[in-house]
Design a protein around this motif. Sequence first.
Motif, PDB file in Angstrom:
ATOM      1  N   UNK A  54       0.836  -1.195   0.000  1.00  0.00           N
ATOM      2  CA  UNK A  54       0.000   0.000   0.000  1.00  0.00           C
ATOM      3  C   UNK A  54       0.874   1.250   0.000  1.00  0.00           C
ATOM      4  N   UNK A  55       0.394   2.274  -0.690  1.00  0.00           N
ATOM      5  CA  UNK A  55       1.118   3.540  -0.689  1.00  0.00           C
ATOM      6  C   UNK A  55       0.895   4.296   0.608  1.00  0.00           C
ATOM      7  N   UNK A  56      -0.324   4.224   1.111  1.00  0.00           N
ATOM      8  CA  UNK A  56      -0.628   4.827   2.409  1.00  0.00           C
ATOM      9  C   UNK A  56      -1.145   3.720   3.310  1.00  0.00           C
ATOM     10  N   UNK A  57      -0.845   3.761   4.596  1.00  0.00           N
ATOM     11  CA  UNK A  57      -1.296   2.686   5.488  1.00  0.00           C
ATOM     12  C   UNK A  57      -2.811   2.715   5.664  1.00  0.00           C
ATOM     13  N   UNK A  58      -3.377   1.580   6.035  1.00  0.00           N
ATOM     14  CA  UNK A  58      -4.817   1.479   6.222  1.00  0.00           C
ATOM     15  C   UNK A  58      -5.256   2.311   7.423  1.00  0.00           C
ATOM     16  N   UNK A  59      -4.454   2.309   8.485  1.00  0.00           N
ATOM     17  CA  UNK A  59      -4.765   3.089   9.686  1.00  0.00           C
ATOM     18  C   UNK A  59      -3.502   3.774  10.174  1.00  0.00           C
ATOM     19  N   UNK A  60      -3.673   4.969  10.646  1.00  0.00           N
ATOM     20  CA  UNK A  60      -2.532   5.680  11.233  1.00  0.00           C
ATOM     21  C   UNK A  60      -2.324   5.162  12.651  1.00  0.00           C
ATOM     22  N   UNK A  61      -1.164   5.398  13.226  1.00  0.00           N
ATOM     23  CA  UNK A  61      -0.937   4.955  14.616  1.00  0.00           C
ATOM     24  C   UNK A  61      -1.927   5.576  15.607  1.00  0.00           C
ATOM     25  N   UNK A  62      -2.352   6.814  15.368  1.00  0.00           N
ATOM     26  CA  UNK A  62      -3.332   7.446  16.268  1.00  0.00           C
ATOM     27  C   UNK A  62      -4.675   6.721  16.189  1.00  0.00           C
ATOM     28  N   UNK A  63      -5.116   6.393  14.974  1.00  0.00           N
ATOM     29  CA  UNK A  63      -6.382   5.670  14.809  1.00  0.00           C
ATOM     30  C   UNK A  63      -6.301   4.289  15.446  1.00  0.00           C
ATOM     31  N   UNK A  64      -5.147   3.655  15.311  1.00  0.00           N
ATOM     32  CA  UNK A  64      -4.970   2.315  15.875  1.00  0.00           C
ATOM     33  C   UNK A  64      -5.030   2.351  17.401  1.00  0.00           C
ATOM     34  N   UNK A  65      -4.382   3.345  18.021  1.00  0.00           N
ATOM     35  CA  UNK A  65      -4.410   3.428  19.483  1.00  0.00           C
ATOM     36  C   UNK A  65      -5.816   3.784  19.984  1.00  0.00           C
ATOM     37  N   UNK A  66      -6.531   4.684  19.285  1.00  0.00           N
ATOM     38  CA  UNK A  66      -7.890   5.042  19.678  1.00  0.00           C
ATOM     39  C   UNK A  66      -8.804   3.829  19.603  1.00  0.00           C
ATOM     40  N   UNK A  67      -8.683   3.032  18.534  1.00  0.00           N
ATOM     41  CA  UNK A  67      -9.495   1.832  18.379  1.00  0.00           C
ATOM     42  C   UNK A  67      -9.173   0.802  19.458  1.00  0.00           C
ATOM     43  N   UNK A  68      -7.912   0.682  19.798  1.00  0.00           N
ATOM     44  CA  UNK A  68      -7.509  -0.256  20.852  1.00  0.00           C
ATOM     45  C   UNK A  68      -8.091   0.174  22.194  1.00  0.00           C
ATOM     46  N   UNK A  69      -8.081   1.472  22.489  1.00  0.00           N
ATOM     47  CA  UNK A  69      -8.653   1.963  23.748  1.00  0.00           C
ATOM     48  C   UNK A  69     -10.165   1.717  23.792  1.00  0.00           C
ATOM     49  N   UNK A  70     -10.864   1.940  22.684  1.00  0.00           N
ATOM     50  CA  UNK A  70     -12.306   1.696  22.642  1.00  0.00           C
ATOM     51  C   UNK A  70     -12.626   0.216  22.848  1.00  0.00           C
ATOM     52  N   UNK A  71     -11.811  -0.643  22.247  1.00  0.00           N
ATOM     53  CA  UNK A  71     -12.027  -2.081  22.404  1.00  0.00           C
ATOM     54  C   UNK A  71     -11.794  -2.511  23.843  1.00  0.00           C
ATOM     55  N   UNK A  72     -10.746  -2.003  24.473  1.00  0.00           N
ATOM     56  CA  UNK A  72     -10.472  -2.348  25.874  1.00  0.00           C
ATOM     57  C   UNK A  72     -11.583  -1.845  26.781  1.00  0.00           C
ATOM     58  N   UNK A  73     -12.111  -0.649  26.521  1.00  0.00           N
ATOM     59  CA  UNK A  73     -13.194  -0.107  27.338  1.00  0.00           C
ATOM     60  C   UNK A  73     -14.452  -0.959  27.174  1.00  0.00           C
ATOM     61  N   UNK A  74     -14.760  -1.396  25.960  1.00  0.00           N
ATOM     62  CA  UNK A  74     -15.933  -2.238  25.732  1.00  0.00           C
ATOM     63  C   UNK A  74     -15.779  -3.577  26.439  1.00  0.00           C
ATOM     64  N   UNK A  75     -14.580  -4.147  26.402  1.00  0.00           N
ATOM     65  CA  UNK A  75     -14.344  -5.418  27.098  1.00  0.00           C
ATOM     66  C   UNK A  75     -14.479  -5.251  28.605  1.00  0.00           C
ATOM     67  N   UNK A  76     -14.002  -4.126  29.151  1.00  0.00           N
ATOM     68  CA  UNK A  76     -14.124  -3.873  30.585  1.00  0.00           C
ATOM     69  C   UNK A  76     -15.593  -3.726  30.986  1.00  0.00           C
ATOM     70  N   UNK A  77     -16.409  -3.014  30.158  1.00  0.00           N
ATOM     71  CA  UNK A  77     -17.832  -2.865  30.454  1.00  0.00           C
ATOM     72  C   UNK A  77     -18.546  -4.218  30.404  1.00  0.00           C
TER      73      UNK A  77
END
Length: 100
Positions: free
Chosen positions: A61-84
């Motif tokens: 790919x010429x540009x990545x599918x997700x930026x590191x900021x998007x990846x960390x935000x998604x990881x935080x949302x997933x962890x919060x959903x798992x905790x709930x």
Amino acid sequence: MSIAYQLKLPPFAPAVILLSSLLLGGCASSAGSSLMDARAEVPTSQKTSSYPAVFDPSPKRKIPAMTPDERSKLSQELNAALDRAAAAKAQGGPLKPINR
């Protein structure tokens, strides 16, 4: 004692059999070519396909599918959903859908 049965065919039966075999034999061959040319008449298949080959790697790919900021935000949302979900399961209540 044996009784011999004789089959009596009408006089035109051999002519009908011969004519039908000639007519059916004409359907088996194509006009103007022999059976040896059958492979030459078949169109060649095109090698182009919309699907990639099995063992070909995908292009980089010429540009990545997700930026590191998007990846960390998604990881935080997933962890919060798992905790709930774990907290709701510990309380024994049903899980509530998240409204956005």
